[in-house]
Scaffold this motif. Structure first.
Motif, PDB file in Angstrom:
ATOM      1  N   THR A  82       0.821  -1.369  -0.131  1.00  0.00           N
ATOM      2  CA  THR A  82       0.014  -0.059   0.089  1.00  0.00           C
ATOM      3  C   THR A  82       0.943   1.244  -0.129  1.00  0.00           C
ATOM      4  O   THR A  82       1.337   1.896   1.028  1.00  0.00           O
ATOM      5  N   PHE A 117     -11.465   4.957  -7.221  1.00  0.00           N
ATOM      6  CA  PHE A 117     -10.565   4.300  -7.696  1.00  0.00           C
ATOM      7  C   PHE A 117      -9.495   5.270  -8.507  1.00  0.00           C
ATOM      8  O   PHE A 117      -8.481   5.372  -8.549  1.00  0.00           O
ATOM      9  N   LEU A 134      -7.492   7.857  -6.484  1.00  0.00           N
ATOM     10  CA  LEU A 134      -6.404   6.966  -5.976  1.00  0.00           C
ATOM     11  C   LEU A 134      -5.193   6.754  -7.110  1.00  0.00           C
ATOM     12  O   LEU A 134      -4.244   7.088  -6.624  1.00  0.00           O
ATOM     13  N   GLN A 135      -5.764   6.583  -8.290  1.00  0.00           N
ATOM     14  CA  GLN A 135      -4.788   6.554  -9.154  1.00  0.00           C
ATOM     15  C   GLN A 135      -4.097   7.929  -9.590  1.00  0.00           C
ATOM     16  O   GLN A 135      -3.024   7.810  -9.608  1.00  0.00           O
ATOM     17  N   GLY A 193      -8.606   4.730   0.986  1.00  0.00           N
ATOM     18  CA  GLY A 193      -8.218   3.894   0.064  1.00  0.00           C
ATOM     19  C   GLY A 193      -7.066   3.762  -0.411  1.00  0.00           C
ATOM     20  O   GLY A 193      -6.038   4.530   0.164  1.00  0.00           O
ATOM     21  N   ALA A 229      -3.686   2.555  -3.114  1.00  0.00           N
ATOM     22  CA  ALA A 229      -3.437   1.988  -4.534  1.00  0.00           C
ATOM     23  C   ALA A 229      -1.977   1.415  -4.713  1.00  0.00           C
ATOM     24  O   ALA A 229      -1.183   1.797  -4.086  1.00  0.00           O
ATOM     25  N   TYR A 278      -6.616  -1.392  -6.226  1.00  0.00           N
ATOM     26  CA  TYR A 278      -7.248  -0.762  -5.244  1.00  0.00           C
ATOM     27  C   TYR A 278      -8.004  -1.244  -4.054  1.00  0.00           C
ATOM     28  O   TYR A 278      -8.356  -2.541  -4.221  1.00  0.00           O
ATOM     29  N   GLU A 318     -13.017  -3.751  -3.387  1.00  0.00           N
ATOM     30  CA  GLU A 318     -11.529  -4.026  -3.887  1.00  0.00           C
ATOM     31  C   GLU A 318     -11.584  -4.057  -5.264  1.00  0.00           C
ATOM     32  O   GLU A 318     -12.775  -4.405  -5.816  1.00  0.00           O
ATOM     33  N   SER A 333      -9.435  -3.613  -9.595  1.00  0.00           N
ATOM     34  CA  SER A 333      -8.245  -3.220 -10.197  1.00  0.00           C
ATOM     35  C   SER A 333      -8.619  -2.777 -11.643  1.00  0.00           C
ATOM     36  O   SER A 333      -9.836  -2.914 -12.005  1.00  0.00           O
TER      37      SER A 333
END
Length: 153
Positions: free
Chosen positions: A4, A32, A35-36, A82, A84, A98, A114, A116
């Motif tokens: 993480t 997500f 987080l990216q 969260g 990533a 994620y 969760e 991806s």
């Protein structure tokens, strides 16, 4: 999630809710994406470069596939965190994973979802995929704290 390297507190807005009072399933992809972007920011800091319209120089990409596994509902007043991590890197793509957790911190939180995403490096001028940038694998390996060969697929 094994690693993480990027953890972020996520904001839940009233407009994120569905008629049942929990976060709508489509909003998880927005989480997500947030987080990216946090991951890209961390990579940019490590490399000492500026982001260009949300991407690192030479690393434009498109999402080819998303996967989400919903574990438990998330509500407006929940504290949501969260994480990533990039789990694998190919010649023209990479996979980001994620995890979303509800609780006082990511580490103490209960798993809510969760997922991806498969990202493909993209050349907008050519309209096609492109090879990964030369610096990408080593930069990701450093951030993830693993040898490069652990990320190669």
């Amino acid at each position: 999630m094994k690693r993480t390297p990027v953890i972020k507190r996520l904001e839940i807005r009233y407009r994120d809710l569905d008629p049942y009072g929990h976060v709508n399933n489509a909003v998880y992809l927005e989480f997500f994406e947030t987080l990216q972007f946090a991951y890209w920011r961390r990579l940019a800091e490590n490399l000492g470069v500026e982001l260009e319209t949300g991407d690192l120089p030479g690393a434009r990409h498109v999402v080819a596939e998303n996967r989400v596994r919903y574990v438990s509902p998330v509500f407006l007043d929940d504290e949501l965190y969260g994480a990533a991590s990039i789990s694998s890197v190919g010649n023209r793509s990479y996979t980001m994973e994620y995890e979303l957790r509800v609780g006082k911190s990511f580490e103490e939180g209960e798993l809510a979802a969760e997922g991806s995403a498969a990202h493909v490096f993209y050349d907008p001028e050519a309209g096609s995929s492109r090879p990964r940038p030369d610096w990408f694998l080593s930069a990701v390996a450093e951030l993830e704290g693993v040898p490069e060969e652990d990320l190669l697929r």
